[in-house]
Design a protein around this motif. Structure first.
Motif, PDB file in Angstrom:
ATOM      1  N   ASP A 501       0.465  -0.036 -12.471  1.00 14.36           N
ATOM      2  CA  ASP A 501      -0.214   0.444 -11.261  1.00 14.36           C
ATOM      3  C   ASP A 501      -0.024  -0.622 -10.189  1.00 14.36           C
ATOM      4  O   ASP A 501      -0.189  -1.820 -10.463  1.00 14.36           O
ATOM      5  N   ALA A 502       0.296  -0.220  -9.009  1.00 14.45           N
ATOM      6  CA  ALA A 502       0.547  -1.184  -7.932  1.00 14.45           C
ATOM      7  C   ALA A 502      -0.421  -0.959  -6.780  1.00 14.45           C
ATOM      8  O   ALA A 502      -0.818   0.174  -6.491  1.00 14.45           O
ATOM      9  N   THR A 503      -0.802  -2.061  -6.149  1.00 15.78           N
ATOM     10  CA  THR A 503      -1.563  -1.997  -4.897  1.00 15.78           C
ATOM     11  C   THR A 503      -0.584  -2.269  -3.766  1.00 15.78           C
ATOM     12  O   THR A 503      -0.031  -3.372  -3.655  1.00 15.78           O
ATOM     13  N   ILE A 504      -0.347  -1.262  -2.950  1.00 15.09           N
ATOM     14  CA  ILE A 504       0.666  -1.336  -1.896  1.00 15.09           C
ATOM     15  C   ILE A 504      -0.051  -1.589  -0.569  1.00 15.09           C
ATOM     16  O   ILE A 504      -0.894  -0.794  -0.150  1.00 15.09           O
ATOM     17  N   ILE A 505       0.257  -2.699   0.064  1.00 14.53           N
ATOM     18  CA  ILE A 505      -0.491  -3.125   1.246  1.00 14.53           C
ATOM     19  C   ILE A 505       0.409  -3.137   2.476  1.00 14.53           C
ATOM     20  O   ILE A 505       1.639  -3.305   2.373  1.00 14.53           O
ATOM     21  N   SER A 506      -0.225  -2.968   3.626  1.00 13.06           N
ATOM     22  CA  SER A 506       0.448  -3.152   4.912  1.00 13.06           C
ATOM     23  C   SER A 506       0.243  -4.603   5.311  1.00 13.06           C
ATOM     24  O   SER A 506      -0.818  -4.977   5.818  1.00 13.06           O
ATOM     25  N   HIS A 507       1.237  -5.457   5.059  1.00  7.73           N
ATOM     26  CA  HIS A 507       1.025  -6.908   5.112  1.00  7.73           C
ATOM     27  C   HIS A 507       0.591  -7.389   6.488  1.00  7.73           C
ATOM     28  O   HIS A 507      -0.027  -8.445   6.617  1.00  7.73           O
ATOM     29  N   VAL A 508       0.866  -6.635   7.519  1.00  2.83           N
ATOM     30  CA  VAL A 508       0.477  -7.067   8.867  1.00  2.83           C
ATOM     31  C   VAL A 508      -1.045  -7.109   9.005  1.00  2.83           C
ATOM     32  O   VAL A 508      -1.598  -7.949   9.726  1.00  2.83           O
ATOM     33  N   PHE A 509      -1.736  -6.234   8.302  1.00  3.42           N
ATOM     34  CA  PHE A 509      -3.189  -6.103   8.470  1.00  3.42           C
ATOM     35  C   PHE A 509      -3.978  -6.798   7.363  1.00  3.42           C
ATOM     36  O   PHE A 509      -5.201  -6.738   7.353  1.00  3.42           O
ATOM     37  N   TRP A 510      -3.270  -7.457   6.448  1.00  6.75           N
ATOM     38  CA  TRP A 510      -3.946  -8.185   5.375  1.00  6.75           C
ATOM     39  C   TRP A 510      -3.865  -9.680   5.638  1.00  6.75           C
ATOM     40  O   TRP A 510      -2.986 -10.143   6.380  1.00  6.75           O
ATOM     41  N   PRO A 511      -4.782 -10.438   5.021  1.00  6.60           N
ATOM     42  CA  PRO A 511      -4.633 -11.897   5.105  1.00  6.60           C
ATOM     43  C   PRO A 511      -3.289 -12.317   4.523  1.00  6.60           C
ATOM     44  O   PRO A 511      -2.746 -11.653   3.634  1.00  6.60           O
ATOM     45  N   SER A 512      -2.733 -13.404   5.030  1.00  4.28           N
ATOM     46  CA  SER A 512      -1.424 -13.867   4.560  1.00  4.28           C
ATOM     47  C   SER A 512      -1.479 -14.204   3.067  1.00  4.28           C
ATOM     48  O   SER A 512      -2.429 -14.837   2.587  1.00  4.28           O
ATOM     49  N   LEU A 513      -0.473 -13.742   2.344  1.00  2.12           N
ATOM     50  CA  LEU A 513      -0.395 -13.956   0.901  1.00  2.12           C
ATOM     51  C   LEU A 513       0.831 -14.803   0.586  1.00  2.12           C
ATOM     52  O   LEU A 513       1.901 -14.613   1.168  1.00  2.12           O
ATOM     53  N   GLU A 514       0.671 -15.733  -0.323  1.00  3.39           N
ATOM     54  CA  GLU A 514       1.789 -16.580  -0.730  1.00  3.39           C
ATOM     55  C   GLU A 514       2.568 -15.900  -1.865  1.00  3.39           C
ATOM     56  O   GLU A 514       1.973 -15.395  -2.815  1.00  3.39           O
ATOM     57  N   ARG A 515       3.876 -15.911  -1.729  1.00  3.99           N
ATOM     58  CA  ARG A 515       4.729 -15.301  -2.745  1.00  3.99           C
ATOM     59  C   ARG A 515       5.295 -16.390  -3.657  1.00  3.99           C
ATOM     60  O   ARG A 515       5.889 -17.354  -3.196  1.00  3.99           O
ATOM     61  N   GLU A 516       5.088 -16.215  -4.948  1.00  5.21           N
ATOM     62  CA  GLU A 516       5.545 -17.185  -5.929  1.00  5.21           C
ATOM     63  C   GLU A 516       6.481 -16.506  -6.925  1.00  5.21           C
ATOM     64  O   GLU A 516       6.329 -15.322  -7.229  1.00  5.21           O
ATOM     65  N   SER A 517       7.421 -17.276  -7.440  1.00  5.93           N
ATOM     66  CA  SER A 517       8.381 -16.742  -8.412  1.00  5.93           C
ATOM     67  C   SER A 517       7.734 -16.659  -9.794  1.00  5.93           C
ATOM     68  O   SER A 517       7.093 -17.621 -10.248  1.00  5.93           O
ATOM     69  N   LEU A 518       7.894 -15.524 -10.451  1.00  3.56           N
ATOM     70  CA  LEU A 518       7.354 -15.340 -11.796  1.00  3.56           C
ATOM     71  C   LEU A 518       8.230 -14.349 -12.550  1.00  3.56           C
ATOM     72  O   LEU A 518       8.478 -13.237 -12.078  1.00  3.56           O
ATOM     73  N   LYS A 519       8.724 -14.763 -13.725  1.00  2.00           N
ATOM     74  CA  LYS A 519       9.492 -13.880 -14.592  1.00  2.00           C
ATOM     75  C   LYS A 519       8.526 -13.175 -15.545  1.00  2.00           C
ATOM     76  O   LYS A 519       7.969 -13.808 -16.444  1.00  2.00           O
ATOM     77  N   ILE A 520       8.331 -11.892 -15.311  1.00  2.00           N
ATOM     78  CA  ILE A 520       7.390 -11.133 -16.125  1.00  2.00           C
ATOM     79  C   ILE A 520       7.968 -10.953 -17.535  1.00  2.00           C
ATOM     80  O   ILE A 520       9.157 -10.646 -17.721  1.00  2.00           O
TER      81      ILE A 520
END
Length: 597
Positions: A501-520
């Motif tokens: 299940d995914a939470t799909i956001i409009s990044h312009v209207f959300w607080p800034s999120l940091e993207r990190e590398s992760l191998k699931i």
């Protein structure tokens, strides 16, 4: 014609009369001088006898150079002095002057010791000691009044100050022993004043006043003792004020008694108000405003401080003075805004602060007034049934009123530390983002009550993204599950199911999120993430997903020392680390780091 002076002839009898009158006057003057000399000699001799060292004397531990006569010795010396002087005012004046010029320190210390002896005997509540001591004390005070060494409590007689010092010492000791650390029961009226009446006033009536008891003297002594007890009680409670604040509301009785005691000092109010500010600011700096106290603790104490100062001074002046160090310290703490927002929105972690800020009648932040600049006497709240005029006894000592209209609005005071709600709205968006991305249950309707509809309007897009995500998840999950089933039928393996299940956001209207590398891991979960993205691209072409794989939550079932699985919710990183142990029992940290990216 020449003038001539004719000398009258003097009468012999007239000369004799004038001579006799002069002789008489001289003899009377000589007798008067001799009488004065004898009075002075008797007064000086009596004073010298009084100042002679006693056969037995106690050494005062506080001053090795000063000899203090015992109670019995002092009583004997006063009796002998009275007997020697025979009540003659002139002799008494000469002896008194001699005694207090040459032996002032010793005499005053001896009487201080004597008064303490009488008061301690009375406070011991031993009837035999009381009767004997107060009987001797009554005689002593009668002799002191004859000597003019003691008079009314408001007069500045030679021993009046010594007696008042002894009374103050006994009062301070009693108040300290009986009231220190006791905040939950009424003590001033029920204990201190009853003790004053049964012990001190009984001593005053029986020993000090004796036969001179009258309504005026009783009223004077009663007034002086009331002030002395109030002063000792105020000093004690001011020293304990930090503890009283931390134990509020259980200590509300102690706060009310301190307020009533302070109200008795009209002329001394500036002294006590200044002392209260200094003592409380010192305690706050030493015991609260330091790195060892977490921000939630500081906020809890600050709220209790607001309530306590509201009881002590309903004008808000005192609060404005003592809260400045706390506000300055909280303003410089990086997590203050987050702690306040968490307390507003999270019942479990908010604790007492959550309950206080959620109390009935709290105004939304957008309606709060954060300063005193806009306060106006013309803007008066609706009168209540039990309305009373504001007290003015504190206002006379302080010049500025800070936030007087908001003194009962704790939320407005907390926000007023920063002067604007913008920081709080941004922090709430960050908290809301964390909750939404972690799939934590939430209720934004109740948060509108705190932040106001205008401020919450900025969060509507975030909420809409969540609703849209639910619908997309249902759609993609159905399509992906069908595709997965077909694939499993072909491969003959049906161990996997579509779990993304995914939470799909409009990044312009959300607080800034940091993207990190992760191998699931395991890899079939990563394959499902890729498949989800492909299905989304078909559904929302030309939009594409950018994955923040370190965010979100994972539900796992693990067997931990039992045959039954236990459910856990963890982060994607934690789930990936745990999944690697399905393949190998032992991993080094460096190997795991390489595997997870």
């Amino acid at each position: 014609m020449a003038a001539s002076l004719i000398h009258p002839k003097m009468n012999t009898n007239d000369e004799d009369d004038e001579y006799n009158n002069l002789l008489l006057s001289w003899k009377e003057a000589r007798r008067s001088m001799e009488t004065r000399q004898k009075l002075q000699e008797r007064g000086i001799l009596a004073a010298q006898a009084f100042l002679q060292p006693a056969a037995t004397a106690d050494d005062d531990d506080d001053d090795d150079e000063t000899t203090v006569w015992s109670a019995e010795v002092l009583e004997d010396k006063i009796d002998q002095l009275i007997h020697s002087l025979k009540g003659d005012p002139k002799e008494i004046n000469v002896a008194t002057t001699k005694i207090f010029v040459h032996g002032r320190r010793m005499v005053l210390d001896s009487f201080r010791h004597y008064f303490n002896f009488l008061l301690e005997g009375r406070q011991a509540r031993d009837d035999n000691i009381d009767d004997e001591a107060e009987g001797r004390g009554q005689k002593m005070f009668e002799n002191l009044r004859i000597l003019g060494w003691f008079s009314r409590p408001t007069d500045s007689s030679r021993l009046q100050r010594v007696l008042m010092q002894s009374l103050h010492s006994v009062i301070e000791k009693f108040v300290e022993e009986r009231c220190a650390g006791e905040f939950e029961e009424p003590l001033f009226e029920d204990v201190c004043m009853e003790w004053k009446e049964s012990v001190l006033m009984s001593f005053i009536r029986r020993a000090v006043l004796g036969n001179e008891v009258n309504d005026d003297s009783i009223a004077e002594w009663n007034h002086q003792l009331n002030l002395a007890i109030s002063e000792s009680f105020c000093n004690l409670r001011i020293g304990e004020l930090f503890d009283i604040i931390t134990e509020f509301p259980e200590s509300e009785i102690a706060v009310s008694e301190l307020r009533d005691s302070l109200a008795r000092f009209h002329t001394g109010m500036p002294y006590f108000t200044k002392k209260l500010q200094n003592e409380l600011n010192k305690s706050l700096r030493n015991r609260l405003l330091h790195p060892g106290a977490n921000t939630n603790q500081i906020l809890d104490v600050y709220i209790s401080l607001i309530k306590t100062m509201g009881i002590l001074d309903d004008t808000g002046v005192l609060l404005g003075q003592v809260s400045k160090p706390v506000q300055s310290y909280l303003r410089n703490r990086s997590d203050t805004v987050r702690c306040i927002c968490t307390s507003l929105t999270d019942e479990e972690s908010g604790g007492d602060l959550y309950e206080e800020l959620r109390r009935q009648g709290v105004k939304p932040l957008e309606q709060a007034n954060y300063g005193s600049d806009n306060d106006s006497d013309d803007e008066i709240d609706d009168p209540q049934e039990h309305w009373q005029p504001k007290s003015t006894h504190i206002r006379t000592t302080l010049s500025s009123v800070e936030g007087s209209k908001n003194k009962n609005d704790i939320l407005a005071i907390l926000v007023g530390i920063f002067g604007s709600i913008e920081l709080f709205v941004e922090e709430y968006r960050s908290l809301l983002s964390d909750k939404l991305l972690a799939n934590v249950s939430f209720d934004t309707d109740k948060d509108v009550h705190c932040f106001g509809e205008d401020a919450m309007h900025h969060c509507e897009i975030m909420m809409k993204d969540l609703d849209d995500s639910r619908r997309i998840n249902v759609n993609i999950s159905s399509t992906a599950t069908t595709a997965l089933q077909k694939s499993q039928m072909i491969s003959g393996c049906d161990n996997d199911e579509f779990v993304i299940d995914a939470t799909i956001i409009s990044h312009v209207f959300w607080p800034s999120l940091e993207r990190e590398s992760l191998k699931i891991y395991p890899t079939h979960i990563q394959d499902q993430i890729v498949q989800y993205g492909q299905e989304f691209a078909k559904l929302k072409n030309p939009r594409r997903l950018v994955w923040y794989q370190q965010l979100g939550s994972v539900e796992l079932e693990l067997f931990v020392d039992s045959d039954r699985p236990q459910s856990f919710t963890c982060s994607p990183l934690q789930a990936t680390l745990i999944s690697h142990f399905e393949d190998r029992e032992c991993w080094t940290s460096s190997d795991l780091a390489n595997e997870t990216g």
